[in-house]
Structures are given as C-alpha cells and as structure tokens.
Scaffold this motif. Structure first.
Motif, PDB file in Angstrom:
ATOM      1  N   VAL A 139       0.873  -1.089   0.061  1.00  0.00           N
ATOM      2  CA  VAL A 139      -0.057  -0.124  -0.110  1.00  0.00           C
ATOM      3  C   VAL A 139       0.603   1.290   0.087  1.00  0.00           C
ATOM      4  O   VAL A 139       0.689   2.266  -0.645  1.00  0.00           O
ATOM      5  N   GLN A 140       1.841   1.139   0.794  1.00  0.00           N
ATOM      6  CA  GLN A 140       2.778   2.302   0.743  1.00  0.00           C
ATOM      7  C   GLN A 140       3.390   2.751  -0.422  1.00  0.00           C
ATOM      8  O   GLN A 140       3.752   3.789  -1.114  1.00  0.00           O
ATOM      9  N   ASP A 141       3.990   1.520  -1.322  1.00  0.00           N
ATOM     10  CA  ASP A 141       4.561   1.728  -2.568  1.00  0.00           C
ATOM     11  C   ASP A 141       3.669   1.877  -3.563  1.00  0.00           C
ATOM     12  O   ASP A 141       4.109   1.840  -4.759  1.00  0.00           O
ATOM     13  N   LEU A 142       2.239   1.843  -3.414  1.00  0.00           N
ATOM     14  CA  LEU A 142       1.296   1.757  -4.418  1.00  0.00           C
ATOM     15  C   LEU A 142       1.588   2.960  -5.485  1.00  0.00           C
ATOM     16  O   LEU A 142       1.585   2.881  -6.867  1.00  0.00           O
ATOM     17  N   THR A 143       1.609   4.122  -4.799  1.00  0.00           N
ATOM     18  CA  THR A 143       1.962   5.256  -5.499  1.00  0.00           C
ATOM     19  C   THR A 143       2.667   6.374  -4.665  1.00  0.00           C
ATOM     20  O   THR A 143       2.889   6.326  -3.601  1.00  0.00           O
ATOM     21  N   ASP A 144       2.799   7.540  -5.308  1.00  0.00           N
ATOM     22  CA  ASP A 144       3.237   8.676  -4.748  1.00  0.00           C
ATOM     23  C   ASP A 144       1.922   9.405  -3.906  1.00  0.00           C
ATOM     24  O   ASP A 144       1.427  10.089  -4.672  1.00  0.00           O
ATOM     25  N   TRP A 145       1.967   9.472  -2.600  1.00  0.00           N
ATOM     26  CA  TRP A 145       0.700  10.022  -1.873  1.00  0.00           C
ATOM     27  C   TRP A 145       1.085  11.439  -1.397  1.00  0.00           C
ATOM     28  O   TRP A 145       0.178  11.786  -0.765  1.00  0.00           O
ATOM     29  N   THR A 146       2.065  12.058  -1.885  1.00  0.00           N
ATOM     30  CA  THR A 146       2.277  13.443  -1.726  1.00  0.00           C
ATOM     31  C   THR A 146       2.051  14.407  -3.007  1.00  0.00           C
ATOM     32  O   THR A 146       2.442  13.876  -4.016  1.00  0.00           O
ATOM     33  N   PHE A 147       1.612  15.644  -2.671  1.00  0.00           N
ATOM     34  CA  PHE A 147       1.777  16.798  -3.906  1.00  0.00           C
ATOM     35  C   PHE A 147       2.035  17.942  -3.413  1.00  0.00           C
ATOM     36  O   PHE A 147       0.910  18.733  -2.758  1.00  0.00           O
ATOM     37  N   THR A 148       3.271  18.357  -3.070  1.00  0.00           N
ATOM     38  CA  THR A 148       3.547  19.574  -2.617  1.00  0.00           C
ATOM     39  C   THR A 148       3.608  20.954  -3.324  1.00  0.00           C
ATOM     40  O   THR A 148       3.340  21.996  -2.740  1.00  0.00           O
ATOM     41  N   PRO A 149       3.318  20.859  -4.790  1.00  0.00           N
ATOM     42  CA  PRO A 149       3.461  21.820  -5.589  1.00  0.00           C
ATOM     43  C   PRO A 149       2.286  22.761  -5.101  1.00  0.00           C
ATOM     44  O   PRO A 149       2.366  24.205  -5.005  1.00  0.00           O
ATOM     45  N   ILE A 150       0.902  22.390  -5.122  1.00  0.00           N
ATOM     46  CA  ILE A 150      -0.028  23.092  -4.643  1.00  0.00           C
ATOM     47  C   ILE A 150       0.239  23.933  -3.363  1.00  0.00           C
ATOM     48  O   ILE A 150      -0.233  25.111  -3.291  1.00  0.00           O
ATOM     49  N   ILE A 151       0.724  23.254  -2.388  1.00  0.00           N
ATOM     50  CA  ILE A 151       0.939  24.205  -1.025  1.00  0.00           C
ATOM     51  C   ILE A 151       2.282  25.352  -1.379  1.00  0.00           C
ATOM     52  O   ILE A 151       1.867  26.336  -1.025  1.00  0.00           O
ATOM     53  N   ALA A 152       3.173  24.873  -2.121  1.00  0.00           N
ATOM     54  CA  ALA A 152       4.390  25.839  -2.353  1.00  0.00           C
ATOM     55  C   ALA A 152       3.808  27.053  -3.214  1.00  0.00           C
ATOM     56  O   ALA A 152       3.978  28.267  -2.984  1.00  0.00           O
ATOM     57  N   GLN A 153       3.262  26.694  -4.269  1.00  0.00           N
ATOM     58  CA  GLN A 153       2.694  27.558  -5.266  1.00  0.00           C
ATOM     59  C   GLN A 153       1.581  28.461  -4.586  1.00  0.00           C
ATOM     60  O   GLN A 153       1.508  29.783  -4.980  1.00  0.00           O
ATOM     61  N   THR A 154       0.714  28.114  -3.854  1.00  0.00           N
ATOM     62  CA  THR A 154      -0.474  28.806  -3.160  1.00  0.00           C
ATOM     63  C   THR A 154       0.173  29.733  -2.111  1.00  0.00           C
ATOM     64  O   THR A 154      -0.003  30.880  -2.263  1.00  0.00           O
ATOM     65  N   GLY A 155       1.416  29.466  -1.587  1.00  0.00           N
ATOM     66  CA  GLY A 155       1.965  30.272  -0.585  1.00  0.00           C
ATOM     67  C   GLY A 155       2.807  31.188  -1.400  1.00  0.00           C
ATOM     68  O   GLY A 155       2.738  32.573  -1.011  1.00  0.00           O
ATOM     69  N   VAL A 156       3.521  31.148  -2.430  1.00  0.00           N
ATOM     70  CA  VAL A 156       4.038  32.041  -2.965  1.00  0.00           C
ATOM     71  C   VAL A 156       3.321  33.107  -3.910  1.00  0.00           C
ATOM     72  O   VAL A 156       3.504  34.172  -3.789  1.00  0.00           O
ATOM     73  N   PHE A 157       2.002  32.584  -4.441  1.00  0.00           N
ATOM     74  CA  PHE A 157       0.992  33.483  -4.990  1.00  0.00           C
ATOM     75  C   PHE A 157       0.348  34.528  -3.895  1.00  0.00           C
ATOM     76  O   PHE A 157       0.578  35.648  -4.101  1.00  0.00           O
ATOM     77  N   ALA A 158       0.140  33.753  -2.640  1.00  0.00           N
ATOM     78  CA  ALA A 158      -0.186  34.559  -1.535  1.00  0.00           C
ATOM     79  C   ALA A 158       0.661  35.763  -1.037  1.00  0.00           C
ATOM     80  O   ALA A 158       0.342  36.813  -0.705  1.00  0.00           O
ATOM     81  N   ASP A 159       1.942  35.680  -1.094  1.00  0.00           N
ATOM     82  CA  ASP A 159       2.943  36.413  -0.629  1.00  0.00           C
ATOM     83  C   ASP A 159       3.111  37.412  -1.895  1.00  0.00           C
ATOM     84  O   ASP A 159       3.022  38.681  -1.582  1.00  0.00           O
ATOM     85  N   LEU A 160       2.771  37.280  -3.009  1.00  0.00           N
ATOM     86  CA  LEU A 160       2.667  38.241  -4.027  1.00  0.00           C
ATOM     87  C   LEU A 160       1.843  39.135  -3.997  1.00  0.00           C
ATOM     88  O   LEU A 160       1.862  40.288  -3.878  1.00  0.00           O
ATOM     89  N   LEU A 161       0.416  38.666  -3.288  1.00  0.00           N
ATOM     90  CA  LEU A 161      -0.798  39.427  -3.380  1.00  0.00           C
ATOM     91  C   LEU A 161      -0.596  40.243  -1.973  1.00  0.00           C
ATOM     92  O   LEU A 161      -0.948  41.459  -2.090  1.00  0.00           O
ATOM     93  N   ASN A 162       0.043  39.776  -1.127  1.00  0.00           N
ATOM     94  CA  ASN A 162       0.383  40.595   0.170  1.00  0.00           C
ATOM     95  C   ASN A 162       1.251  41.687  -0.218  1.00  0.00           C
ATOM     96  O   ASN A 162       1.093  42.970   0.664  1.00  0.00           O
ATOM     97  N   ARG A 163       2.003  41.813  -1.066  1.00  0.00           N
ATOM     98  CA  ARG A 163       2.810  42.824  -1.297  1.00  0.00           C
ATOM     99  C   ARG A 163       2.187  44.032  -2.453  1.00  0.00           C
ATOM    100  O   ARG A 163       2.739  45.024  -2.424  1.00  0.00           O
ATOM    101  N   LEU A 164       0.909  43.661  -2.771  1.00  0.00           N
ATOM    102  CA  LEU A 164       0.305  44.673  -3.691  1.00  0.00           C
ATOM    103  C   LEU A 164      -0.412  45.666  -2.677  1.00  0.00           C
ATOM    104  O   LEU A 164      -0.724  45.436  -1.343  1.00  0.00           O
ATOM    105  N   PRO A 165      -0.895  46.854  -3.319  1.00  0.00           N
ATOM    106  CA  PRO A 165      -1.558  47.867  -2.539  1.00  0.00           C
ATOM    107  C   PRO A 165      -2.809  47.165  -1.958  1.00  0.00           C
ATOM    108  O   PRO A 165      -3.435  46.356  -2.562  1.00  0.00           O
ATOM    109  N   ASP A 166      -3.126  47.498  -0.822  1.00  0.00           N
ATOM    110  CA  ASP A 166      -4.044  46.887  -0.229  1.00  0.00           C
ATOM    111  C   ASP A 166      -5.561  47.919  -0.331  1.00  0.00           C
ATOM    112  O   ASP A 166      -6.059  48.479   0.473  1.00  0.00           O
ATOM    113  N   ALA A 167      -6.215  47.803  -1.777  1.00  0.00           N
ATOM    114  CA  ALA A 167      -7.157  48.576  -1.963  1.00  0.00           C
ATOM    115  C   ALA A 167      -7.744  47.698  -3.338  1.00  0.00           C
ATOM    116  O   ALA A 167      -7.461  47.225  -4.072  1.00  0.00           O
TER     117      ALA A 167
END
Length: 537
Positions: free
Chosen positions: A247-275
């Motif tokens: 069961v462990q070796d059946l497939t890769d049970w992780t998907f990190t890009p969605i977590i990393a890229q969401t954080g990068v995009f959120a950081d970009l938005l936080n640097r923009l003017p808050d209006a």
C-alpha cells in the motif's frame, strides 16, 4: 585607448574577466560535449553504471585484440633481435641473408594489416558480448509472473503460465480497510480542499477588484491550511498502515506543488496595495500566478489519479485467491470478545439502574420551602446562608467545568476517526471523573456527613442524588469504551471493529443522557438555593 591609471586598471580588469568568462564557457561546453559523448557511448555499449561482471565481460574482447597485436609484434621483433645478436657476434653473412628474408616478409605485412586484425578481433568480441546479453528464444513463452530461475518439479507445475495470487482473508481485510480509509480521506478532505482552490481560481479577478488582493491572499492562506490539514490526515493513515508495504509503495501519496505555489502567490498578493483595484493585467503576467494556476490543475489530476489507483488495486486484491490464514488465530480476537461482553454487562447494569430510579420531576416553584417553619435566629441565618453559598459555589465552579468538558467530549470529539489520537479524549474523561469525585467530596463527604444543625435543610437541597450517581457511572462507562477503542481499533478485523464501535457509541449515548439529567439536576439545586436565600432575608 583608455586615459589615466584608473581607466587602464578598469580596462585591464575587464579584459581579465572577459578572458576568464570565455575560458569558463569554453571549458563548460567542452566538458558537456565530452560528458554527453561518454554517456551516449556507454549507453550504446550497455556499460552505464557497470558492475564488476559487466566490466570483466567487456574486457575479454579488447584483451584478445591486444594479445593478437602483441603476438604479431613478438613474431616480427624476435627474429630481428636474433639476427642483430649474430651481427654483434661477427657472423655478418648469415645475418644479412636472414635479414633479407625478414625484410621480404615484412614488406608484405603492412602496419595497417596488424591494426585491422586487432580491430576485427575487438569487433568480433563486441558482437559476441551483445549477442550474449540477448535473452534466449524458446518455443514456449515464458511466464512474466514467475522468475525464469524458479525450478519446479513436474508434480508442482501450475496448470497455467501465470499462477493466481493468494492472500489470507485477514490480510485482505486489512488492506481493503487501508484503501477504504485512504479513499475516504481523499474524497472527504482533499477533494473539498481542491474545490476551495478551484473556486478561488475562478473568482480571483472579481475578488481582487471587489475586496483587494490581500483579501484573496487571506483566502489562499486559509485554503493552504485546509490542504495541509488534509494531507496531515492522509499521512496519519499511511503511518497507521506503515507495515503494508504494497500500500505504501502503490503510488506517491504527496503533492507539494499546490502548497508551495499557493504560498508564493499569496506572498505576491500581500505585497500589492491593499485597495480594491483592477490589477488583473499585472497579476496575470506574473510567474507566481501562472505557476499557481498550473498547480491547481495538476492538483485535480493528482486526486483523480489516486482514486483510480485505489480502485485498480482494490480490484487486484479481489482477484486474489483467499486461503486459510491467521485471522482465526488473531490474538486480539478473544480480547475483543471479552471487552464486548464487559461493555454489554455494564450497559445493562446502567439501563437497570436508570429504570429503577424514577426521573426527577421538574422543579415546581410553588413547592414547600426547605426551611423550617419556626424561623431562624440571626446567627443561624448567616450560618445556613454560608452553607448554601458553599453548595452554590461548588456547582458554579466544578459543575460548570464538568458540563463544559462533557459538551466537548460528546459533540466536539472525533475519536471514531482512524487518524485521531484517542489519548486526549481519554484524558478529558479522566478529568470529568476526577471533578465529579471532588464535587462529591465537597458536597456530601465534607458538608452533609459533618452537618448536624441544618441536615434537614441541606438534604432538601442535595437529595435525591441519583442523577449525580448516574452521571458518574455514565462517565466511567464512556471512559472504558474509549480505552477499549484505543487498544483494539487497529488490531480488530472489520466485523470486530464495527461491533466495538457500536458498543462505544452506545456508551457515549448513555453518557449523553446522564449528562442531560445531571445538568437539569444542577439547575434545580440552584433554584432551591435561590428560593431559600430569598426566604432567609
């Protein structure tokens, strides 16, 4: 030309840096070309990551070629050395005649003849080595399900070329249980997390125009936390079934890009003017936004592919042949039966106790007072009032804490989930039981048992006490059920686990009923105390 020392210094430094840069580029290109050529040659000859056996086998043809060249050299050079030795001894005539014969033979053997001979031997060795690595053809097809080196006696030969896989019933149930829990986690946790991301992916431009980029950044951060929580639950399930390597070796049970890229995009938005503003053009052109949208798309594909893998593996397990296994010999089975019997007995006892003790009628505000008719002196009023305040304080402190913890245990606890740590739930029930013991000591052991002057009045407040006793029994039963669940949930098979789950749920319902009766009982005690206080004034 540069003028001045500084200009010459700058010009000289620029020349040095340019020369070094050019040499570095040339060296890198040279190494890359040589490395690429080495890799292609090794791949062509089949000697990538060679083992000792591979190197030895490839050494044979080249060693033979070298040996052939040496033999040619030896048979040419040896007669010359012999004739030169004769010349040194003074026998010039025989040496000259022999030299003429050797020169005539050597004129017929050109150097390229020797080179071609060596190359022919080496080429023959390469062909031999290549053919040697090819699998032997046979009239009978070889089964892919069993190794070619397996030797089986004629009496043990299978009827088909691919023997059916076997598994014990207990092992099959454990694996099916693991797949079910993983599938349920993806369906109930990861899919909703994707839906949140996809909704933000669709409405991001409207969100930034209406509420500003920081609002979208906050929603992205919350969505990322949701994804992290979902993957944490999935990881807990995988750790729970860590012994099931298939069961462990059946497939890769992780998907990190969605977590990393969401954080990068959120950081970009936080640097923009808050209006609120139309910044869609800038956002759409940014690399962080493009990577995030791609990660969202890949996230959906990942979840869909995992479900397909699980379904395929479940079908594969169902195709196995069930053989007698260790399910009947599971050491936890007898213990589960004992726990089930004990829980059933305790539940029956509690039901009998509930039936035997009449329900407490609602408090009638017009009922007769607990105070005596003759009245009280001033000191007696103060003494009785102090005792009533002691009971009220115990109810407001320990009673309220008991009810608060009971509410969490009943309605905000997810102990039945596979990945939940049961220890905090058991500790909470321990706290509830300890609080009831302290409350009993304060009201009955420390107050009623030592009371002489106002025993009748205090008995009118604290009795009947059956709801208090029933609540203590219910809390103890639910505590025991959770303890049994923690010990046996992973060891039991599906049937035993479901039976145990129903029993624990039954103890929880009993605890809930006793909690409601206990809460009503506490409320009635406070009403009685309040009425007595008014009458004492």
């Amino acid at each position: 030309m540069p003028q001045g020392i500084r200009a010459w210094a700058i010009w000289g430094a620029a020349q040095v840096l340019l020369t070094l840069a050019l040499k570095l580029v040339i060296k890198l290109v040279d190494n890359a070309v040589i490395g690429w050529g080495d890799d292609r040659l090794a791949e062509l000859l089949g000697v990538t990551s060679p083992s000792a056996t591979t190197v030895f086998n490839w050494t044979i043809p080249f060693a033979l070629a070298a040996l052939a060249l040496w033999l040619v050299h030896y048979f040419i050079a040896r007669p010359l050395k012999e004739e030169l030795a004769k010349i040194s001894e003074g026998n010039h005539f025989s040496a000259i005649s022999a030299a003429d014969r050797l020169q005539a033979w050597m004129r017929r053997v050109e150097p390229y003849h020797v080179i071609f001979l060596g190359l022919a031997i080496a080429l023959g060795g390469v062909v031999w080595q290549t053919q040697r690595g090819q699998p032997k053809r046979s009239d009978q097809p070889m089964s892919h399900d069993s190794p070619a080196t397996t030797h089986t006696s004629p009496a043990q030969l299978p009827l088909s070329s691919s023997p059916r896989k076997t598994i014990t019933g207990y092992d099959l149930q454990i694996r099916q249980k693991a797949l079910d829990e993983i599938y349920d986690c993806i369906h109930s946790k990861i899919d909703p997390a994707y839906d949140t991301q996809n909704k933000l992916n669709i409405t991001w431009d409207k969100e930034t125009r209406d509420s500003g980029p920081k609002s979208l950044a906050r929603k992205l951060a919350a969505s990322r936390d949701q994804i992290n929580t979902a993957f944490a639950e999935l990881d807990a399930i995988l750790k729970k079934y860590g012994s099931l390597k298939d069961v462990q070796d059946l497939t890769d049970w992780t998907f990190t890009p969605i977590i990393a890229q969401t954080g990068v995009f959120a950081d970009l938005l936080n640097r923009l003017p808050d209006a609120p503003a139309d910044m869609t053009g800038f956002i759409e052109s940014h690399e962080a936004f493009k990577n995030w949208r791609q990660a969202v798309s890949l996230f959906a594909q990942w979840a869909r592919s995992k479900k397909e893998v699980i379904s395929k593996q479940r079908d594969d397990y169902n195709s196995f042949e069930i053989i007698p296994g260790s399910r009947e010999q599971d050491p936890s089975a007898s213990e589960i039966v004992k726990i089930k019997q004990a829980l059933e007995e305790k539940t029956n006892e509690l039901e009998k106790a509930k039936t035997a003790s009449p329900a407490i009628p609602p408090r009638d505000s017009a009922r007769s007072s607990i105070l005596r008719e003759g009245g009280y002196l001033k000191d007696e009023k103060e003494d009785l009032g102090q005792k009533l305040r002691t009971i009220s304080t115990s109810i407001h402190t320990m009673g309220d804490e008991i009810l608060k913890k009971s509410e969490i245990a009943l309605n905000h606890s997810y102990w039945e989930r596979a990945d939940t740590d049961i220890a905090p739930e058991i500790q909470r029930m321990d706290d509830i039981r300890n609080l009831t013991v302290e409350m009993h000591k304060a009201l009955y052991d420390g107050l009623i048992d030592k009371e002489r002057e106002f025993r009748v009045e205090l008995n009118g407040v604290l009795f009947p006490k059956e709801p208090f006793t029933e609540f203590q029994i219910g809390a103890n039963e639910f505590h025991n059920g959770l303890t049994a669940w923690m010990k046996m949930r992973d060891a039991a098979d599906n049937s035993g686990r479901n039976d145990l789950l129903r029993l624990v749920q039954g103890s929880r319902m009993t605890f809930g009923v006793s909690r409601d009766r206990f809460a009503a009982w506490l409320s009635q005690r406070l009403e009685i105390i309040e009425q007595a206080r008014r009458e004492l004034k």
